[in-house]
Design a protein around this motif. Structure first.
Motif, PDB file in Angstrom:
ATOM      1  N   SER A  50       0.808  -1.220   0.000  1.00 23.33           N
ATOM      2  CA  SER A  50       0.000   0.000   0.000  1.00 23.33           C
ATOM      3  C   SER A  50       0.840   1.268   0.000  1.00 23.33           C
ATOM      4  O   SER A  50       0.416   2.301  -0.527  1.00 23.33           O
ATOM      5  CB  SER A  50      -0.935   0.005   1.215  1.00 23.33           C
ATOM      6  OG  SER A  50      -0.174  -0.027   2.417  1.00 23.33           O
ATOM      7  N   HIS A  56       1.855  -1.131  -7.043  1.00 27.95           N
ATOM      8  CA  HIS A  56       0.432  -1.044  -7.359  1.00 27.95           C
ATOM      9  C   HIS A  56       0.170  -1.689  -8.718  1.00 27.95           C
ATOM     10  O   HIS A  56      -0.226  -1.036  -9.690  1.00 27.95           O
ATOM     11  CB  HIS A  56      -0.034   0.411  -7.335  1.00 27.95           C
ATOM     12  CG  HIS A  56       0.016   1.018  -5.974  1.00 27.95           C
ATOM     13  ND1 HIS A  56      -0.255   2.353  -5.729  1.00 27.95           N
ATOM     14  CD2 HIS A  56       0.298   0.468  -4.759  1.00 27.95           C
ATOM     15  CE1 HIS A  56      -0.130   2.596  -4.436  1.00 27.95           C
ATOM     16  NE2 HIS A  56       0.202   1.465  -3.833  1.00 27.95           N
ATOM     17  N   PHE A  61      -1.559  -6.531  -5.978  1.00 26.46           N
ATOM     18  CA  PHE A  61      -2.932  -6.323  -5.521  1.00 26.46           C
ATOM     19  C   PHE A  61      -3.523  -7.637  -5.017  1.00 26.46           C
ATOM     20  O   PHE A  61      -4.131  -7.692  -3.931  1.00 26.46           O
ATOM     21  CB  PHE A  61      -3.776  -5.762  -6.667  1.00 26.46           C
ATOM     22  CG  PHE A  61      -5.248  -5.697  -6.374  1.00 26.46           C
ATOM     23  CD1 PHE A  61      -5.765  -4.768  -5.492  1.00 26.46           C
ATOM     24  CD2 PHE A  61      -6.132  -6.576  -7.001  1.00 26.46           C
ATOM     25  CE1 PHE A  61      -7.125  -4.708  -5.215  1.00 26.46           C
ATOM     26  CE2 PHE A  61      -7.490  -6.526  -6.740  1.00 26.46           C
ATOM     27  CZ  PHE A  61      -7.994  -5.588  -5.849  1.00 26.46           C
ATOM     28  N   ASN A  65      -4.401  -8.826  -1.016  1.00 27.64           N
ATOM     29  CA  ASN A  65      -5.661  -9.463  -0.628  1.00 27.64           C
ATOM     30  C   ASN A  65      -5.425 -10.816   0.031  1.00 27.64           C
ATOM     31  O   ASN A  65      -6.106 -11.175   0.997  1.00 27.64           O
ATOM     32  CB  ASN A  65      -6.558  -9.630  -1.854  1.00 27.64           C
ATOM     33  CG  ASN A  65      -7.323  -8.378  -2.203  1.00 27.64           C
ATOM     34  OD1 ASN A  65      -8.417  -8.136  -1.701  1.00 27.64           O
ATOM     35  ND2 ASN A  65      -6.750  -7.555  -3.071  1.00 27.64           N
ATOM     36  N   PRO A 138      -6.989  -2.712 -13.877  1.00 28.04           N
ATOM     37  CA  PRO A 138      -7.357  -2.613 -12.455  1.00 28.04           C
ATOM     38  C   PRO A 138      -8.839  -2.898 -12.209  1.00 28.04           C
ATOM     39  O   PRO A 138      -9.202  -3.506 -11.197  1.00 28.04           O
ATOM     40  CB  PRO A 138      -7.010  -1.163 -12.109  1.00 28.04           C
ATOM     41  CG  PRO A 138      -5.944  -0.785 -13.084  1.00 28.04           C
ATOM     42  CD  PRO A 138      -6.268  -1.523 -14.353  1.00 28.04           C
ATOM     43  N   CYS A 141      -9.322  -6.658 -12.217  1.00 33.90           N
ATOM     44  CA  CYS A 141      -8.783  -7.262 -10.995  1.00 33.90           C
ATOM     45  C   CYS A 141      -9.721  -7.026  -9.807  1.00 33.90           C
ATOM     46  O   CYS A 141      -9.982  -7.940  -9.020  1.00 33.90           O
ATOM     47  CB  CYS A 141      -7.403  -6.687 -10.691  1.00 33.90           C
ATOM     48  SG  CYS A 141      -6.161  -7.040 -11.958  1.00 33.90           S
ATOM     49  N   GLY A 142     -10.219  -5.797  -9.695  1.00 29.34           N
ATOM     50  CA  GLY A 142     -11.171  -5.497  -8.633  1.00 29.34           C
ATOM     51  C   GLY A 142     -12.447  -6.302  -8.771  1.00 29.34           C
ATOM     52  O   GLY A 142     -13.002  -6.781  -7.770  1.00 29.34           O
TER      53      GLY A 142
END
Length: 322
Positions: A50, A56, A61, A65, A138, A141-142
């Protein structure tokens, strides 16, 4: 004892590993140490990812998680076990047992999904490097992580609702150190045919599916690495997925070992001992595997520790400023 499902009075007894009181301080110290190492190590990974903008990326990522889930899965199990050892009590209420089982199911399934997503990320990075930024956006991925959470929660909710329909005897002894779905189903006084059916189907779909996805990704990765002409290029490509491959091997080998050992010995105590490997040891080792074998993580941790060392004197100086 008469079967019943009066949840207001029902309590379970978590037998743990040993009934000998002389071993309890040793078990307490061992699991407290492993829990603190797990939380501290995974928190470092979270802070490193972070705080460093260079991390990033999709791979980190998913790693962040995974670290969060590893903290959650051990926090679901170990604190209650430590409290029981410290208070010399093996009691866990029906509500607490159901809650513990529910959260353990959520995080264990999430673990498998995240490992699968990380394998897919390495497949795209090695086999389709020119399309990596397009294929691993991104937003995608989210979305993948969000869908994984939804599916894990729905699966846990289904299993929990089915367990809630079962009747248990008034004082049930669980030969384990936490409320595990299979143990709960085996100890029910009522018919568990549909519970076992759903449990095994879910294991094949939610466990076998991600495992097949990981095998497919790595078979493609191996094929792509073979096509690289230079030895240095092969080593560089393999080194990018070595940490993940180590974690996957540790997770699935220990999980498989639990079920093979329990099937071979028919001993719940040996199954509980084997379960320590994938519920406690694997989350504890993950930060070491990724930090020791990953140059980016090691550099981010150095920068983070350097920033922390700089900020402390500044804060102390401000406090002393008149």
């Amino acid at each position: 004892m008469e079967p019943g499902n009066d949840t207001r009075l029902l309590e379970f007894l978590l037998l743990g590993f040993s009934e000998g009181p002389e071993l309890q301080p040793l078990i307490f110290g061992l699991f407290l140490s492993m829990y603190l190492i797990t939380v501290f190590g995974n928190l470092l990974i979270l802070l490193a990812v972070s705080s460093d903008s260079r991390l990033h990326t999709p791979m980190y990522f998913f790693l962040a998680n995974l670290s969060f889930v590893d903290i959650c899965i051990t926090s679901t199990i170990i604190p209650k076990m430590l409290v029981n050892i410290q208070t010399q009590s093996k009691v866990i209420t029906y509500d607490d047992c159901i809650t513990q089982m529910d959260f353990f199911l959520i995080f264990s399934v999430l673990d498998m999904y995240l490992l699968t997503m990380m394998a897919y990320d390495r497949f795209v990075a090695i086999c389709h490097p020119l399309h990596y930024t397009v294929m691993m956006k991104p937003q995608l991925c989210g979305l993948l992580v969000l869908v994984s959470w939804i599916m894990s929660v729905l699966h846990s909710l289904l299993q929990t609702l089915m367990v809630l329909q079962l009747s248990f005897c008034t004082e049930v002894e669980i030969p384990h150190f936490f409320c595990e779905l299979n143990q709960m189903t085996q100890l029910a006084c009522s018919d568990t045919f549909f519970n076992n059916l759903v449990m095994y189907l879910a294991a094949m779909l939610l466990g076998g599916g991600p495992f097949i996805g990981i095998l497919y990704s790595y078979s493609k990765i191996a094929f792509c690495i073979q096509r690289i002409s230079s030895a240095q290029g092969k080593y560089k490509a393999f080194s990018t997925c070595a940490s993940h491959l180590s974690v996957v091997s540790l997770f699935y080998c220990t999980g498989l070992g639990v079920y093979l050992s329990s099937a071979a010995t028919q001993s719940s105590h040996s199954s509980a001992t084997a379960s320590v490997m994938y519920t406690v040891v694997t989350p504890m080792l993950n930060p070491f595997i990724y930090s020791l074998r990953n140059r980016d993580i090691k550099e981010a941790l150095r920068r983070f520790s350097g920033m922390a060392a700089i900020k402390v004197p500044i804060v102390l100086g401000l406090k002393n400023f008149p």
